[in-house]
Design an enzyme around this catalytic site. Structure first.
Site, PDB file in Angstrom:
ATOM      1  N   GLY A  40      33.094  61.022  18.862  1.00 25.08           N
ATOM      2  CA  GLY A  40      32.871  59.976  19.716  1.00 25.08           C
ATOM      3  C   GLY A  40      32.013  59.957  21.660  1.00 25.08           C
ATOM      4  N   ALA A  43      35.244  59.468  23.507  1.00 23.51           N
ATOM      5  CA  ALA A  43      36.800  59.985  23.887  1.00 23.51           C
ATOM      6  C   ALA A  43      36.292  61.932  23.951  1.00 23.51           C
ATOM      7  CB  ALA A  43      36.830  59.941  22.230  1.00 23.51           C
ATOM      8  N   GLU A 135      26.870  54.269  23.279  1.00 24.21           N
ATOM      9  CA  GLU A 135      27.289  53.640  22.358  1.00 24.21           C
ATOM     10  C   GLU A 135      28.514  53.115  22.144  1.00 24.21           C
ATOM     11  OE1 GLU A 135      27.454  58.446  20.071  1.00 24.21           O
ATOM     12  OE2 GLU A 135      29.122  57.983  21.085  1.00 24.21           O
ATOM     13  N   THR A 192      19.862  66.426  31.668  1.00 26.48           N
ATOM     14  CA  THR A 192      19.613  68.048  30.946  1.00 26.48           C
ATOM     15  C   THR A 192      18.504  69.043  30.555  1.00 26.48           C
ATOM     16  OG1 THR A 192      20.066  66.878  29.093  1.00 26.48           O
ATOM     17  CG2 THR A 192      22.091  67.759  30.910  1.00 26.48           C
ATOM     18  N   GLY A 194      18.751  71.404  27.768  1.00 28.33           N
ATOM     19  CA  GLY A 194      18.789  72.145  26.921  1.00 28.33           C
ATOM     20  C   GLY A 194      19.072  73.429  27.462  1.00 28.33           C
ATOM     21  N   ALA A 222      28.561  67.707  21.173  1.00 26.76           N
ATOM     22  CA  ALA A 222      28.957  67.496  22.261  1.00 26.76           C
ATOM     23  C   ALA A 222      28.618  68.396  23.755  1.00 26.76           C
ATOM     24  CB  ALA A 222      30.941  67.447  21.698  1.00 26.76           C
ATOM     25  N   ALA A 223      28.097  69.337  23.514  1.00 27.20           N
ATOM     26  CA  ALA A 223      27.279  69.755  24.904  1.00 27.20           C
ATOM     27  C   ALA A 223      27.271  68.744  25.992  1.00 27.20           C
ATOM     28  CB  ALA A 223      26.050  70.993  24.199  1.00 27.20           C
ATOM     29  N   GLY A 224      26.158  67.492  25.075  1.00 24.60           N
ATOM     30  CA  GLY A 224      26.210  67.090  26.348  1.00 24.60           C
ATOM     31  C   GLY A 224      27.371  65.862  27.238  1.00 24.60           C
ATOM     32  N   ASP A 225      28.559  66.130  26.320  1.00 23.06           N
ATOM     33  CA  ASP A 225      29.445  65.199  26.580  1.00 23.06           C
ATOM     34  C   ASP A 225      30.213  66.265  27.540  1.00 23.06           C
ATOM     35  OD1 ASP A 225      28.779  62.725  25.341  1.00 23.06           O
ATOM     36  OD2 ASP A 225      29.878  64.258  23.229  1.00 23.06           O
ATOM     37  N   ALA A 255      29.983  74.708  25.005  1.00 23.86           N
ATOM     38  CA  ALA A 255      30.858  73.691  24.311  1.00 23.86           C
ATOM     39  C   ALA A 255      29.284  73.723  22.796  1.00 23.86           C
ATOM     40  CB  ALA A 255      30.446  72.604  24.832  1.00 23.86           C
TER      41      ALA A 255
HETATM   42  O1  RIB Z   1      27.867  62.884  22.177  1.00 22.98           O
HETATM   43  C1  RIB Z   1      28.274  64.221  20.302  1.00 22.98           C
HETATM   44  C2  RIB Z   1      28.856  62.357  20.030  1.00 22.98           C
HETATM   45  O2  RIB Z   1      27.722  61.619  19.732  1.00 22.98           O
HETATM   46  C3  RIB Z   1      29.722  63.113  19.031  1.00 22.98           C
HETATM   47  O3  RIB Z   1      31.008  63.455  18.188  1.00 22.98           O
HETATM   48  C4  RIB Z   1      29.522  61.856  17.639  1.00 22.98           C
HETATM   49  O4  RIB Z   1      30.810  61.250  17.393  1.00 22.98           O
HETATM   50  C5  RIB Z   1      28.570  61.140  18.310  1.00 22.98           C
HETATM   51  O5  RIB Z   1      29.159  59.559  18.314  1.00 22.98           O
END
Ligand code: RIB
Length: 277
Positions: A40, A43, A135, A192, A194, A222-225, A255
């Site tokens: 998510g 998170a 989201e 970003t 890539g 999750a690279a973007g996160d 990541a």
């Molecule tokens: O950014 C990655 C996330 O996007 C994943 O962990 C997935 O849960 C989606 O929400």
């Protein structure tokens, strides 16, 4: 003193199948390996910021189910304050993810409980800044923006955002697709690109550019996160824009070089060892 950040966003349990290649429409592939991984975007960014040394509080929603307990396991373990997580009458959000051997992925999100987060749930406390993503319902993003002393919006996944909400953002973080959905944001915008890295724009001008360290792509989830959290934390720590962007690129690359969402997120020491100067 560590920077204090409130993250307002989604929490999902990622149901991941590792496959040799992504299937074509209508095709069935077998031989996949299945794993569940905490994920998510909200998170993930909360965990990423905590591993980078920030004091983090998370505002989100889960269902009263095993999915929610598994989804929050690493959030609590990384020292994030989860008192702002509400249990609602819906299933915890899940993301169905396919990851191919070359690191490419496909993701479908069933938001479930994330869709029931409400503006009243947002309390940014004494945070220095707030970071949100797309989201969760837009009214919740708006409530976060209004309360935030400094507001960063990672406008992911790609979705339109009303101008009065976008206008509240002190920093917008997007990839090229998300930027198209969003339109122009005159303020500080990180884009970003890539493996090509990222640029920072202000009032239409490029004010910084960075490239990531070379890594073997294992899983882009999750690279973007990692990038978003690291850029925000680094800027709040008072680092220069160039340094902050270079660290964010390193965090994203690390990541992408590891499997899964939250397990792949790097610590500050790992970022500093990998950063390209
Ligand atoms: O950014 C990655 C996330 O996007 C994943 O962990 C997935 O849960 C989606 O929400």
């Amino acid at each position: 003193l560590p920077v204090r950040l409130t993250v307002v966003g989604s929490v999902n349990l990622d149901l991941v199948a590792r496959v040799e290649r992504l299937p074509r429409p209508g095709e069935t592939l077998t031989g996949a390996e299945f794993e569940t991984v905490p994920g998510g975007k909200g998170a993930n960014q909360a965990v990423a910021a905590a591993r980078l040394g920030a004091e983090v509080a998370f505002v989100g929603a889960v269902g009263d189910d095993d999915l929610g307990r598994d989804a929050l396991a690493l959030v609590a373990e990384s020292g994030v304050d989860v008192t702002g997580v509400r249990t609602v009458d819906a299933r915890t959000g899940v993301a169905l993810i396919l990851v191919a051997d070359d690191g490419e992925n496909q993701i479908v999100v069933a938001p479930g409980a994330n869709g029931l987060l409400r503006p009243e749930d947002v309390d940014v406390g004494g945070a220095d800044a707030v970071l949100a993503q797309l989201e969760i319902p837009l009214e919740v993003v708006e409530a976060a923006a209004v309360q935030a002393p400094w507001f960063a919006l990672n406008a992911a996944p790609a979705r339109e955002v009303p101008p009065h909400v976008l206008g509240q953002a002190d920093l917008v973080i997007v990839n090229t697709h998300e930027r198209e959905a969003l339109g122009e944001h005159p303020g500080l915008t990180a884009i970003t690109l890539g493996a090509a890295g990222a640029v920072l724009m202000e009032d239409g001008w490029q004010v910084a550019r960075a490239t990531p360290p070379p890594v073997e792509a294992v899983d882009g989830t999750a690279a973007g996160d990692a990038f978003a959290a690291c850029l925000v934390v680094s800027l709040l720590e008072g680092r220069s824009r160039e340094d902050a962007l270079a660290r964010a690129c390193a965090a994203g690359a690390l990541a992408a070089s590891r499997f899964g969402a939250q397990p792949s997120l790097p610590t500050a020491a790992e970022v500093d060892a990998a950063v390209m100067v």
